[in-house]
Design a protein around this motif. Structure first.
Motif, mmCIF file in Angstrom:
data_model
loop_
_atom_site.group_PDB
_atom_site.id
_atom_site.type_symbol
_atom_site.label_atom_id
_atom_site.label_comp_id
_atom_site.label_asym_id
_atom_site.label_seq_id
_atom_site.Cartn_x
_atom_site.Cartn_y
_atom_site.Cartn_z
ATOM 1 N N SER A 274 -33.430 -25.882 30.730
ATOM 2 C CA SER A 274 -32.346 -26.849 30.585
ATOM 3 C C SER A 274 -32.335 -27.870 31.719
ATOM 4 O O SER A 274 -32.149 -29.066 31.500
ATOM 5 N N SER A 275 -32.530 -27.393 32.945
ATOM 6 C CA SER A 275 -32.533 -28.307 34.093
ATOM 7 C C SER A 275 -33.690 -29.292 34.002
ATOM 8 O O SER A 275 -33.555 -30.460 34.371
ATOM 9 N N THR B 203 -32.761 -31.945 31.632
ATOM 10 C CA THR B 203 -31.819 -32.876 32.262
ATOM 11 C C THR B 203 -32.561 -33.883 33.115
ATOM 12 O O THR B 203 -32.236 -35.080 33.108
ATOM 13 N N PRO C 286 -29.534 -35.062 28.673
ATOM 14 C CA PRO C 286 -28.354 -34.440 29.277
ATOM 15 C C PRO C 286 -27.891 -33.233 28.471
ATOM 16 O O PRO C 286 -28.262 -33.057 27.305
ATOM 17 N N PRO C 287 -27.051 -32.374 29.076
ATOM 18 C CA PRO C 287 -26.615 -31.142 28.406
ATOM 19 C C PRO C 287 -26.012 -31.360 27.031
ATOM 20 O O PRO C 287 -26.218 -30.561 26.129
ATOM 21 N N GLN D 14 -28.937 -31.577 24.548
ATOM 22 C CA GLN D 14 -29.932 -30.506 24.461
ATOM 23 C C GLN D 14 -29.723 -29.570 23.276
ATOM 24 O O GLN D 14 -30.677 -28.953 22.794
ATOM 25 N N LEU E 131 -23.440 -25.515 33.020
ATOM 26 C CA LEU E 131 -24.125 -26.310 34.045
ATOM 27 C C LEU E 131 -24.117 -25.596 35.394
ATOM 28 O O LEU E 131 -25.107 -25.629 36.128
#
Length: 632
Positions: A422-423, A426, A431-432, A435, A626
């Motif tokens: 996920s990071s 980003t 962005p979250p 995703q 996050l």
């Protein structure tokens, strides 16, 4: 003379706002570049200009007598026609003038009364006014420059690159008042791009274009407009000026947000203590408070984060080419034996016209194609990362985060730390809130960016990039360039983007279509400058000391394990990743339900209350998600 005016234009798809109340204009002779991140609405704006899409609000006004030439990324023809038939059926001022002139001449051959004489005079005037006398010559020049040698070819038999050149030829042949182009340099080789630059510099042409090619942008355009976070910003200057002023704007914006946040903290205390009976003075302060709150909750524009993905350990042997040759029936690729030994850390550009064998060379190096003669030896530790022109085959029914996690949950970095999937998304401008979207919602450029990410996740030590800049936005290109500059493995780049290749490569493999590969000790621009003054000379041979090769190949990369979450936090993360997509789907369903219930006031109130509560829950869970990602 104004040709195009765009006033307060807005467009959104559901909750995703592309641009909001943007305004700009194009005057006669203007040459304007539009830049934005992939998915920010560049192609949608062009579709609105073309009349394919409808804006949510605002106006698009073209001057009445303006003729428009559109070059889309996704163009379509009647594929049963030949190239010549496409040209002959063009409907433009030149064809109309020529047809009328031919008809007037034909009529004059049978009778020459006053009506015929007047018609012939008018036809001559139209030929002169439209400058149609050189139409056939102009067609021949454009077709030749774009290497369209056989106009009798049927369109359906052409490759994707050939169709792009035909579309470009048809756009230029018509000589429209305003040319609107979406990535015109894709599928063109460098010689064609340089010719196109010169052609478009004609002061009588007015242009609005999207391009990632920064040299092309600098040569052609004198103004840049940018869509950033739904707003439009304008810069009168070249690309370097744009970068400088954009950085200044972001710095000012961040300072304003920081100031608003500090003031907001103080005002929150005052609002909470404020008595219920408000005076006029306190009411004005409350109104100001809400304005401050809105500004304070804006996101700061963060600096681009460096990406240093860890590569697999590289042994002493990388790739060795020993006197290789390769040819096809009726096509010479490499008739003169070529020998080369790759060393760690070198970055090589591969240049040449379309069809001379650049992609074939890449496939030979990876062992995907066999050579006719000679030998290719690969080191045991070599892990190729191949970014092909074909792109990533994506399952559109999968979420973006799932596509990445199918490869790995954690990605080790060169500095010893690691990133979660996920990071990493980003950092690559997913962005979250994006995703958990499905792959089919991505734009073409976003899919290319996701493809690049999946290549780097495999920690290759030998990167092979075949036209990596096609469809990538400038922000992603800069991130990729920064990464490649620090990459310790080997990099082989085929690209028509001269800025990209000039910045990165140490030396250049030149394929001139004569069956040879020449190694020039410099980047593309240095090679072109050298060639212009040494036309009949051999390229100087690049000599590398054996001791230098031995020193480089002894480099060792230390393995560092990724951080681990506690069992409890890991379970929490898994639960959040199940809940967030469900909440997103529920939010979308409520928004759709709200849009069809506008006449039922009580129903609207009920849905709005539910939606507000849902959004709060979603924001809380996303924030917690996050937080956990930052621990990885």
């Amino acid at each position: 003379m104004n040709l195009l005016s765009i006033n307060n234009l807005s467009k959104a798809y559901g909750a995703k706002v592309l641009f909001k109340k943007i305004s700009f204009g194009i005057n006669y002779g203007d040459k304007v570049a539009l830049v934005a991140k992939n998915g920010s609405g560049k192609s949608t704006l062009f579709k609105i200009l073309k009349g394919i899409e409808i804006a949510d609000e605002g106006d698009v006004v073209f001057r009445r007598d303006t003729t428009i030439g559109f070059l889309d990324q996704n163009f379509s023809f009647d594929e049963t026609l030949t190239i010549q038939q496409l040209i002959d059926t063009a409907d433009n001022k030149f064809v109309k003038a020529i047809r009328e002139y031919d008809a007037a001449i034909k009529q004059s051959e049978t009778s020459m009364d006053d009506a015929t004489a007047n018609r012939l005079e008018e036809a001559l005037n139209q030929m002169n006014l439209s400058d149609a006398w050189d139409y056939e010559k102009n067609i021949a020049e454009i077709l030749t420059r774009l290497e369209i040698s056989d106009a009798t070819q049927v369109v359906k038999t052409l490759s994707g690159g050939q169709k792009k050149r035909v579309a470009l030829a048809l756009t230029l042949i018509n000589k429209p008042t305003l040319i609107i182009m979406d990535e015109p340099t894709n599928h063109l080789d460098i010689d064609m791009i340089e010719w196109l630059e010169n052609y478009l510099q004609d002061g009588s042409l007015s242009i609005l274009l999207v391009t990632h090619d920064r040299y092309f942008l600098d040569e052609v355009c004198d103004r840049i407009i940018e869509i950033d976070d739904t707003e439009l910003f304008e810069y009168k200057g070249n690309f370097d000026y744009y970068i400088e002023k954009k950085a200044e704007r972001e710095q000012i914006r961040n300072a304003e947000v920081d100031k608003a946040r500090n003031l907001y903290r103080r005002e929150v205390v005052w609002v909470r203590k404020m008595p219920k009976a408000r005076t006029v003075k306190s009411k004005s302060r409350v109104d100001a408070f809400y304005e401050i709150e809105q500004k304070a909750k804006q996101k700061r524009i963060e600096k681009k984060v460096e990406l240093t993905v860890k590569m697999e350990r590289m042994g002493s042997k990388i790739v060795e080419l020993h006197k290789i040759t390769k040819n096809y029936p009726n096509k010479t690729i490499l008739s003169e034996p070529f020998t080369y030994t790759f060393i760690p850390g070198e970055k090589i550009g591969v240049v040449g016209k379309n069809g001379v064998g650049k992609t074939t060379l890449l496939n030979i190096i990876q062992g995907k194609e066999q050579v006719d003669g000679g030998k290719v030896q690969l080191g045991d530790t070599i892990v190729f990362g191949y970014y092909s022109q074909g792109g990533l085959i994506i399952n559109n029914d999968k979420r973006i985060i799932e596509i990445v996690r199918d490869i790995a949950d954690h990605i080790p970095l060169a500095n010893g730390t690691s990133l979660s999937a996920s990071s990493l998304l980003t950092r690559f401008n997913f962005p979250p809130n994006v995703q958990f979207s499905y792959a089919h919602t991505l734009s073409g450029g976003e899919k290319r960016r996701l493809y690049l990410l999946t290549i780097l996740m495999k920690n290759p030590n030998f990167l092979i990039l075949d036209e990596p800049t096609n469809d990538l936005d400038i922000v992603t290109l800069q991130t990729l360039e920064d990464f490649l500059e620090e990459f310790k493995g080997c990099v082989l780049i085929v690209s028509h983007d001269r800025y990209f290749i000039d910045r990165l490569v140490d030396h250049t493999f030149v394929l001139e279509g004569t069956g040879t590969i020449k190694d020039y000790p410099g980047n593309y621009t240095e090679y072109r400058n050298w060639k212009s003054t040494h036309k009949d000379e051999e390229i100087p041979k690049l000599e590398i000391e054996p001791a230098f090769i031995e020193k480089i190949t002894k480099a060792v990369v230390t393995e560092v394990p990724a951080k681990k979450l506690s069992y409890k936090v890991q379970r929490e993360l898994e639960q959040l990743e199940l809940e967030i997509p469900h909440l997103e789907e529920k939010k979308k369903s409520l928004e759709q339900e709200l849009s069809v219930s506008v006449s039922d006031f009580s129903k609207v109130q009920e849905i709005t209350a539910h939606l507000k509560k849902l959004i709060t829950t979603l924001e809380e869970k996303s924030a917690r998600w996050l937080e956990i990602q930052e621990e990885l």
